[in-house]
Design an enzyme around this catalytic site. Structure first.
Site, mmCIF file in Angstrom:
data_model
loop_
_atom_site.group_PDB
_atom_site.id
_atom_site.type_symbol
_atom_site.label_atom_id
_atom_site.label_comp_id
_atom_site.label_asym_id
_atom_site.label_seq_id
_atom_site.Cartn_x
_atom_site.Cartn_y
_atom_site.Cartn_z
ATOM 1 N N GLU A 1 15.121 15.384 -3.370
ATOM 2 C CA GLU A 1 16.444 14.893 -3.010
ATOM 3 C C GLU A 1 17.521 15.799 -3.596
ATOM 4 O O GLU A 1 17.260 16.624 -4.483
ATOM 5 C CB GLU A 1 16.635 13.466 -3.547
ATOM 6 N N LYS B 1 5.224 4.031 -10.340
ATOM 7 C CA LYS B 1 3.930 3.929 -9.667
ATOM 8 C C LYS B 1 2.798 3.609 -10.642
ATOM 9 O O LYS B 1 1.912 2.802 -10.328
ATOM 10 C CB LYS B 1 3.644 5.224 -8.916
ATOM 11 N N GLY C 1 1.667 7.362 -1.043
ATOM 12 C CA GLY C 1 1.911 7.677 0.359
ATOM 13 C C GLY C 1 0.789 7.180 1.252
ATOM 14 O O GLY C 1 0.508 5.984 1.332
ATOM 15 N N VAL D 1 2.609 3.349 -3.483
ATOM 16 C CA VAL D 1 1.978 4.324 -4.382
ATOM 17 C C VAL D 1 1.070 5.240 -3.569
ATOM 18 O O VAL D 1 0.217 4.771 -2.822
ATOM 19 C CB VAL D 1 1.139 3.629 -5.475
ATOM 20 N N GLU E 1 0.812 -1.220 0.000
ATOM 21 C CA GLU E 1 0.000 0.000 0.000
ATOM 22 C C GLU E 1 0.842 1.264 0.000
ATOM 23 O O GLU E 1 0.480 2.267 -0.625
ATOM 24 C CB GLU E 1 -0.938 -0.010 1.223
#
Length: 435
Positions: free
Chosen positions: A189, A204, A133, A131, A128
């Site tokens: 990042e 995703k 969050g 994809v 879960e």
């Protein structure tokens, strides 16, 4: 009282720390959270500062020690990357342990291998958190929407790019400046390529397509275009024309049926009409729009990244496994579940066959007949135009923006080649999708 469910954690970074914090503080949560016990945690460096305070006896630098611990029932992998994550997931399955992972890169590329291993071992692998969050989308696609024929899944599934595009639209800010802010805020990042080049979203949508259409897809074949080349002027022009710009990931069936079932997948910056459900999804939020028969449209919306949302999804999967374990008489009754488990072969169509609307911007001379010549090139290749507008005409030239009706990518490419060959056209400045 039911026996405790032992949890082994691989990784104690942002997400791992969030998971550990929930398990260490079960008060006021679902009662089953209190039945979960954190047994071992694998970290890279025992001396590194922790996002959550843990008893030092729980820590190890050896992931195999977590997997092989007989008190561990569920292994949670949150270290990210392809290796050693893939090998550790398979090692846990071979040890008879169920697995929860947030690793979209591994599942997108090795989901079928992992599914087969889980089925053979009779354990669960739940994803879960991979994809969306904290948005519950995996289980709904597997179960709640299982009675529907899914036709299309589309969405904003990368919070970093959505934050950048929202700032560009609302403030007129430049891409480079907003990206720098996103990095300072921890949304992006130091090397943002996975986000801004669309790679994360492609992972995703490959997973969501597998769920929605029932067969694994070739992740490497997903056409992917990110936002790193997007110019602020196109965000501004889109706004003037009644659209917002979002990085959309789309998966849709190309036929009623087929063997294999033909699918179209893509990730690209896309103009979204301001009255579309996805247009109001801003900041770091994500949203997935599922369209099926008979349900129609259903949208799942919420925070798409971060310690809290992702840890929430991870713990939900652990609870799912724990609940099934308590309801059954033993591991032999486990029906192996994996989001990537398939029931039909699927294949991606040739990228030239993908059909959609397009936004294009050309740099041209400001001369009589230019718009007519551009329109003629489209018409000769059966590309129907919804609108064609000239911006910023001056002695230095002009910009012509065209929005087409739905057309195949092959036809569009042929028209663009012809237009760029016109002497009064100096170049194609932008090419985006359009809903």
């Amino acid at each position: 009282m039911a026996a405790k469910v032992g949890v082994g954690l691989l990784g104690l970074g942002t997400v791992g720390g969030g998971v550990a914090s929930i398990l260490q503080n079960p008060s006021e949560r679902h009662p089953l959270v209190g039945e979960l016990e954190l047994i071992r945690v694998a970290v890279r460096d025992l001396n590194r500062p922790r996002p959550v305070a843990l008893d030092e006896s729980l820590l190890t630098t050896d992931p195999s020690a977590v997997i092989q611990d007989p008190a561990v029932d569920v292994v949670v992998e949150v270290i990210g990357g392809l290796e050693p994550a893939r090998s550790l997931i398979l090692q846990a399955i071979a040890a008879g342990k169920s697995v929860v992972t947030a690793n979209k890169a591994v599942i997108a590329r090795h989901g079928q291998e992992i599914a087969e291993a889980a089925a053979a071992a009779g354990v669960y692998v739940l994803i879960e958190a991979a994809v969306g969050g904290g948005i519950p989308i995996i289980e709904p696609l597997k179960q709640s929407l299982g009675g529907n024929r899914i036709n299309r899944v589309s969405g904003i599934i990368n919070g970093t790019t959505n934050y950048i595009l929202t700032r560009m639209a609302e403030e007129g800010a430049a891409y480079d400046a907003v990206l720098k802010d996103a990095q300072e805020l921890g949304y992006a990042e130091a090397d943002p390529a996975a986000d801004v080049d669309g790679l994360d979203a492609a992972d995703k949508i490959a997973i969501l397509a597998t769920l929605a259409f029932g067969g694994s897809v070739d992740r490497a074949a997903v056409p992917t275009d990110g936002i790193s080349g997007l110019q602020g002027v196109d965000v501004d022009y889109a706004n003037q024309l009644g659209y917002g710009v979002k990085l959309l990931a789309v998966a849709e069936r190309m036929a009623e049926s087929g063997d294999p079932l033909p699918l179209s997948l893509r990730v690209q910056p896309t103009l979204v009409p301001k009255d579309h459900p996805l247009a109001g999804v801003n900041g770091v939020n994500n949203a997935i729009l599922v369209e099926g028969d008979p349900i129609g449209r259903v949208m799942f919306y919420g925070p798409g990244a971060g310690a809290g949302p992702t840890a929430s999804a991870v713990v939900a999967d652990i609870l799912n496994i724990a609940g099934i374990r308590q309801a059954s008489e033993g591991p032999g009754n486990v029906d192996p579940l994996l989001a990537a488990s398939s029931w039909r072969p699927c294949a991606l169509v040739d990228s030239g066959d993908i059909r959609q609307r397009h936004y294009v911007r050309f740099k041209t001379k400001d001369a009589p007949g230019v718009i007519g010549n551009v329109g003629g090139c489209f018409g000769q290749r059966n590309v129907s135009i919804q609108s064609i507008v000239q911006f910023n005409a001056s002695d230095a030239g002009a910009e012509i923006v065209v929005i087409t009706h739905e057309v195949s990518q092959r036809q569009m490419n042929e028209a663009l080649d012809a237009i760029q060959a016109l002497p009064e056209v100096s170049g194609l400045a932008a090419h985006l999708g359009c809903l």
